[in-house]
Design a protein around this motif. Structure first.
Motif, short mmCIF file in Angstrom:
data_model
loop_
_atom_site.label_atom_id
_atom_site.label_comp_id
_atom_site.label_asym_id
_atom_site.label_seq_id
_atom_site.Cartn_x
_atom_site.Cartn_y
_atom_site.Cartn_z
N ARG A 232 7.29 -17.05 22.76
CA ARG A 232 7.01 -16.48 21.45
C ARG A 232 8.03 -15.40 21.08
NH1 ARG A 232 1.66 -12.86 20.37
NH2 ARG A 232 2.52 -11.60 18.69
N GLU A 286 3.17 -21.09 9.19
CA GLU A 286 2.37 -20.27 10.11
C GLU A 286 3.29 -19.41 10.99
OE1 GLU A 286 -0.81 -19.99 10.12
OE2 GLU A 286 -1.82 -21.86 9.63
N LEU A 290 3.40 -15.29 11.46
CA LEU A 290 3.37 -14.65 12.77
C LEU A 290 4.49 -13.61 12.89
CD1 LEU A 290 2.18 -14.49 15.62
CD2 LEU A 290 3.74 -16.34 16.30
N TYR A 319 -6.48 -14.38 10.43
CA TYR A 319 -6.27 -14.79 11.81
C TYR A 319 -7.08 -14.01 12.83
CZ TYR A 319 -2.29 -17.15 9.70
OH TYR A 319 -1.50 -17.95 8.92
N ASP A 325 -5.73 -20.27 17.68
CA ASP A 325 -4.31 -19.95 17.68
C ASP A 325 -4.13 -18.60 18.36
OD1 ASP A 325 -3.58 -22.26 16.23
OD2 ASP A 325 -4.22 -21.30 14.38
N ASP A 327 -1.68 -16.87 19.80
CA ASP A 327 -0.60 -15.95 19.42
C ASP A 327 -0.93 -15.25 18.10
OD1 ASP A 327 0.93 -16.43 21.63
OD2 ASP A 327 2.15 -17.98 20.69
N TRP A 328 -1.41 -16.02 17.13
CA TRP A 328 -1.75 -15.44 15.84
C TRP A 328 -2.95 -14.51 15.96
CZ3 TRP A 328 0.75 -19.84 16.58
CH2 TRP A 328 1.78 -20.20 15.72
N SER A 331 -1.73 -11.25 17.52
CA SER A 331 -0.91 -10.50 16.57
C SER A 331 -1.76 -9.87 15.47
CB SER A 331 0.14 -11.41 15.93
OG SER A 331 1.16 -11.71 16.85
N ALA A 332 -2.76 -10.61 15.00
CA ALA A 332 -3.63 -10.08 13.94
C ALA A 332 -4.39 -8.86 14.44
CB ALA A 332 -4.59 -11.16 13.47
#
Length: 490
Positions: A232, A286, A290, A319, A325, A327-328, A331-332
């Motif tokens: 990522r 998407e 991100l 997210y 998801d 990773d999302w 991150s959110a």
């Protein structure tokens, strides 16, 4: 090979001049001529026959028709020898040639760029832009001035948008994306020490270039036949460009950073569309979201409240609950936590409810403790004692839901009670006695000795590690009394 041997060894001025003109006229591959120039320059310099080397350079300078070939040959000589006469001839040939010569000539220019005059570099940039050669633009970017880097950034961004659109049609490749990222990283180096307001647009274009190509970092083997597992975080070029973006934004005033964030939302419509839609879009869009969530996490403290509420939070909210998801999802949550740390307490009640609903299926006790405590702390710093009390009430209600028999229910009850115990370091002072009383009542009602001792130990660690000095005496006394009661029941 015969021409190269003559140019490298002949002692006749006329022969060298004639062979040079004939070679330039007959050879169509500019890279071949460039390599020939390097070989000749190296041999002549090693033999000390600089006079004959001057004959080659002067023959190139006198060329009137095949300027590209003359430049390639003279450029190879210069790169090998750093000969001042060859450098002057190269700059003169670039000026006379006016940027033509085809794709192979562009590769020659990238070798000569560090030594070319600025107007000539701009001529080459225009030719690379016309031919849409992103790799050449990336190699030339470090040598353009602040006024021209915007033009390069625009061309690289256009290539990134094309790569994204082609990716969504299934005809783009990872190599295309990585080539664009490399060019963007070169452009981003102008942001490392720059403070000129004109670079704000370059910042916006580089950010969106990385966003358009971020799918190349988060794609899976099921998405593409050829894939490179870079993770990522992306390639080294990608990380270098992201570091330059964050550093530049953090050096600017809050007003300038806020304006730049508005610009990227205007440039990438999916940032506004996605929060209002439950439709799952392509991986390319998407991936763009991100990137922006990861980037905005570092600048939320510089954003106005209206920007956070109208642009940042709707994007994060999409997210925060989408655990599929990962990773999302992460991150959110990181973005919302940075918003809370920046003092935007208006999102705290909503976030407290969200994380309580996610536990235990989607998040563990550690993430719940971090998230819930951040929400309560933001409300406390904002002076919103009533809202902080409502959040604590929600947590207590969840704790009581797990009260009762059963190993799993008991474990959840203990974890939630530990989260409540963590709030003694965060709640407003007027709520401190309420939280301590709530913990006392539930610890005293717990029949298992081991659970009572675990909770008390967690409370003690919280007091020693994170509570501010003003409340430590009262908390230490309270912990001592609670431990005494627990020990008395052994």
């Amino acid at each position: 090979m015969n021409a190269g041997r003559v140019l490298a060894t002949s002692t006749s001025y006329n022969v060298v001049s004639e062979v040079t003109r004939d070679t330039v006229m007959r050879t169509r591959d500019m890279l071949e001529l460039f390599e020939l120039g390097r070989i000749v320059g190296t041999e002549r310099q090693r033999n000390g026959s600089t006079e004959m080397l001057g004959a080659v350079v002067r023959a190139c300078s006198d060329e009137q028709e095949h300027l590209a070939g003359a430049l390639a040959l003279a450029g190879g000589v210069f790169v090998a020898t750093q000969n001042k006469q060859a450098q002057r001839v190269c700059n003169d040939l670039v000026r006379r040639q006016n940027g033509s010569g085809g794709s192979s000539m562009l590769r020659v220019w990238t070798e000569l760029a560090p030594f070319m005059k600025l107007p000539n570099i701009h001529t080459v940039v225009a030719e690379a832009e016309r031919m849409c050669d992103v790799s050449v633009l990336g190699k030339l970017a470090p040598y353009v001035n602040k006024q021209s880097v915007d033009r390069v950034a625009c061309a690289v961004h256009a290539a990134a948008v094309e790569v994204l659109l082609r990716m969504e049609m299934g005809v783009s490749s990872l190599e295309d994306a990585h080539s664009v990222v490399h060019a963007a990283a070169s452009v981003a180096q102008h942001l490392v020490d720059g403070t000129d307001r004109g670079l704000d647009r370059v910042w916006t274009l580089v950010a969106d270039t990385l966003a358009c190509t971020h799918w190349a970092s988060v794609c899976t083997t099921t998405d593409f036949v050829q894939t490179v597992d870079v993770g990522r975080a992306g390639t080294e070029d990608y990380r270098r460009a992201c570091t330059a973006l964050v550093s530049y934004a953090q050096r600017q005033s809050n007003e300038r950073t806020d304006a730049m964030v508005h610009s990227v939302f205007a440039l990438q419509p999916c940032l506004r569309f996605l929060p209002r839609s439950s439709v799952r879009v392509g991986r390319g869009r998407e991936g763009a979201v991100l990137l922006y969530m990861d980037l905005l996490e570092h600048v939320t403290g510089q954003l106005a409240a209206r920007t956070v509420n109208a642009l940042v939070m709707p994007m994060a909210a999409r997210y925060v609950e989408r655990v599929v998801d990962r990773d999302w999802f992460e991150s959110a949550h990181a973005l919302v936590l940075s918003v809370l740390d920046a003092g935007h307490a208006e999102v705290a009640p909503w976030y407290a409810r969200v994380v309580l609903a996610l536990y235990p299926q989607s998040i563990n006790m550690d993430l719940l403790g971090i998230s819930f405590t951040a929400a309560v702390r933001a409300l406390a710093h904002n002076g919103s004692s009533g809202l902080a009390c409502n959040c604590v009430d929600l947590l207590i209600a969840r704790i009581d839901e797990y009260a009762g028999n059963g190993v799993e229910r008991g474990e959840r009850w203990r974890e939630l009670l530990c989260v409540l115990a963590s709030q003694v370091a965060s709640v407003p002072l007027e709520l401190l006695s309420f939280v301590m009383t709530s913990i006392d009542e539930r610890v005293d009602a717990e029949p298992l000795c081991a659970t009572r001792r675990n909770v008390v130990s967690h409370v003690q660690d919280t007091v020693l590690e994170s509570a501010e000095l003003a409340r430590r005496p009262a908390l230490a006394s309270w912990v001592w009394r609670m431990r005494a009661r627990v020990d008395a029941r052994l």
